[in-house]
Design an enzyme around this catalytic site. Structure first.
Site, PDB file in Angstrom:
ATOM      1  CG  HIS A  76      44.198  21.927   1.473  1.00 39.78           C
ATOM      2  ND1 HIS A  76      45.066  21.448   2.410  1.00 39.78           N
ATOM      3  CD2 HIS A  76      43.922  23.201   1.846  1.00 39.78           C
ATOM      4  CE1 HIS A  76      45.317  22.379   3.310  1.00 39.78           C
ATOM      5  NE2 HIS A  76      44.625  23.458   3.002  1.00 39.78           N
ATOM      6  CE1 TYR A 205      44.016  13.506   5.654  1.00 38.74           C
ATOM      7  CE2 TYR A 205      42.945  12.092   7.265  1.00 38.74           C
ATOM      8  CZ  TYR A 205      42.889  13.138   6.371  1.00 38.74           C
ATOM      9  OH  TYR A 205      41.703  13.816   6.185  1.00 38.74           O
ATOM     10  N   PRO A 294      35.676  10.117  11.979  1.00 41.93           N
ATOM     11  CG  PRO A 294      36.945  11.312  13.541  1.00 41.93           C
ATOM     12  CD  PRO A 294      36.036  10.127  13.413  1.00 41.93           C
ATOM     13  CE  LYS A 298      34.197  11.015   1.367  1.00 44.17           C
ATOM     14  NZ  LYS A 298      34.890  12.299   1.167  1.00 44.17           N
ATOM     15  CE1 TYR A 386      40.975  13.139   3.044  1.00 41.95           C
ATOM     16  CE2 TYR A 386      40.624  15.126   1.750  1.00 41.95           C
ATOM     17  CZ  TYR A 386      40.985  14.520   2.931  1.00 41.95           C
ATOM     18  OH  TYR A 386      41.348  15.286   4.016  1.00 41.95           O
TER      19      TYR A 386
END
Ligand code: DHB
Length: 392
Positions: A76, A205, A294, A298, A386
């Site tokens: 991704h 998100y 969550p 991580k 990220y």
């Protein structure tokens, strides 16, 4: 009957941290025993998170160049942050030259179990550790019971607690199992697995007035989605129709592709770091050492970063009698742990709706999200964290 066995490193817990550590130690010629109270089947079928950082994928590829991450995993190159009804893409390679992979944790576990068992690793399922003693000596011991009720004592040069958030190794290191830095959150995630095609190409998100939702994936046929719920929510209290209605209302602008829901669970949110990560001849890694909420995925990545550091320290200690790296382990691991704690807390607080949020809070949150997505510096900060900071 009590059976006593001797090894160099006793690893409690056959999750990603314990298994990868056993591999890195074997690479350095250091023998270990891994025990886990679960069966192999349970380990391979527990559904956990799905995102691997670039550094995690690089390590798994170094361990096994044919890793299935590159065949059944999915690279991704970005995520979408959605708020006030608009989507904003964060382009990872464009910003930081790295990506993440969607490859569920239980697939990593299947790969690592096959690899370690194939290499002759002493790996024992159904063995429950009860306590660890003598960590201040050079012969720490793990006391355990096998599935048949047989008592087992493992004497080692070093003991590693890779045994999750309810670690039985932790008290031998911190003095008591609850000794740590803690934070609770006034919400949790309601997670589902559904048999449906993907609703979006990348993860979404989404911050909405009614609460957060995350649209993730598992495969072309199976999707993973989450929505913010109360910490004490009962996963069986909602009908499938209510679940879809809640999810749809939280991602305005996208029509989710619905299908049968075949698994549902509620994930608790908390932040935790043990006060001590190492004492004498014992150390903690992964969830035994720390827990993150969550949001931002991580958890497993952080566990693997701990293990890379610890493997180096154990190699120096056990092969070269050099104590400096193990003396520096807690300090060095803590730096990444607290960055990950910050990132997970930040993503959580920026994207979720507190139960007592005022209009000011909602608008301030939108302002925060806008400062991130409308600035290259903001997007780069998010992308760097990220996709994961360099390991080690
Ligand atoms: C998933 C879980 C996460 O916590 C996250 O931030 C992204 C994806 C997942 O399970 O797919």
């Amino acid at each position: 009957m009590i059976t006593s066995i001797r090894t160099r490193v006793a690893i409690v817990g056959a999750g990603p941290a314990g298994l990868i550590l056993s591999h890195l130690l074997a690479d350095a010629g250091i023998e270990s025993i891994v025990i886990d109270q679960r069966s192999r089947d349970e380990i391979e079928h527990t559904i956990r998170a799905g995102i691997l950082e670039q550094g995690t994928v690089d390590l798994l590829t170094a361990i096994d160049p044919n890793t299935r991450v590159h065949t059944i995993g999915d690279r991704h190159d970005g995520i979408e942050l959605r708020f006030q009804g608009e989507g904003h893409r964060i382009d990872f390679p464009g910003l930081v030259g790295r990506s993440v992979w969607l490859y569920p944790q239980h697939e990593v576990l299947k790969d690592m179990l096959r690899l370690r068992l194939g290499a002759g690793q002493d790996l024992r399922f159904g063995v429950t550790a009860s306590r660890v003693e003598d960590v201040e000596s050079e012969r720490p011991r793990v006391f355990a019971t096998t599935a048949d009720g047989e008592e087992l004592t493992i004497e080692a040069d070093f003991v590693v607690g890779a045994d999750g958030s309810r670690s039985v190794v932790r008290p031998a290191i911190t003095g008591d199992s609850r000794s740590g830095y803690f934070r609770e959150y006034p919400f949790a995630w309601f997670g589902i697995l559904t048999e449906a095609p993907p609703s979006a190409e990348e993860l979404i998100y989404s911050n909405s007035r009614n609460g957060f939702a995350l649209i993730s994936q598992r495969s072309p046929e199976v999707q993973r989605m989450y929505f913010q719920c109360a910490p004490d929510a009962d996963p069986n209290a909602l009908t499938e129709e209510q679940i879809w209605e809640t999810l749809q209302s939280r991602v305005p602008g996208t029509t989710l592709k619905e299908g049968p829901i075949f698994q549902r669970d509620v994930l608790r949110f908390r932040s935790f770091v043990a006060h001590e990560l190492r004492h004498g001849r014992a150390a903690l890694v992964g969830d035994a050492a720390h827990t993150v909420p969550p949001t931002g995925a991580k958890g497993m990545n952080l566990a693997i970063a701990d293990v890379v550091l610890l493997a180096r320290a154990l190699r120096a200690l056990l092969n070269e009698s050099d104590e400096r790296p193990i003396d520096g382990y807690a300090e060095q691991a803590s730096r990444r742990i607290w960055k990950a704690q910050h990132f997970s807390w930040w993503m959580t607080s920026m994207l979720h709706t507190a139960p007592d949020a005022s209009d000011f809070d909602h608008l301030r949150q939108a302002g925060e999200l806008r400062s991130v997505v409308e600035s290259e510096a903001g997007r780069t900060f998010l992308a760097e964290a990220y996709t994961g900071w360099p390991i080690g």
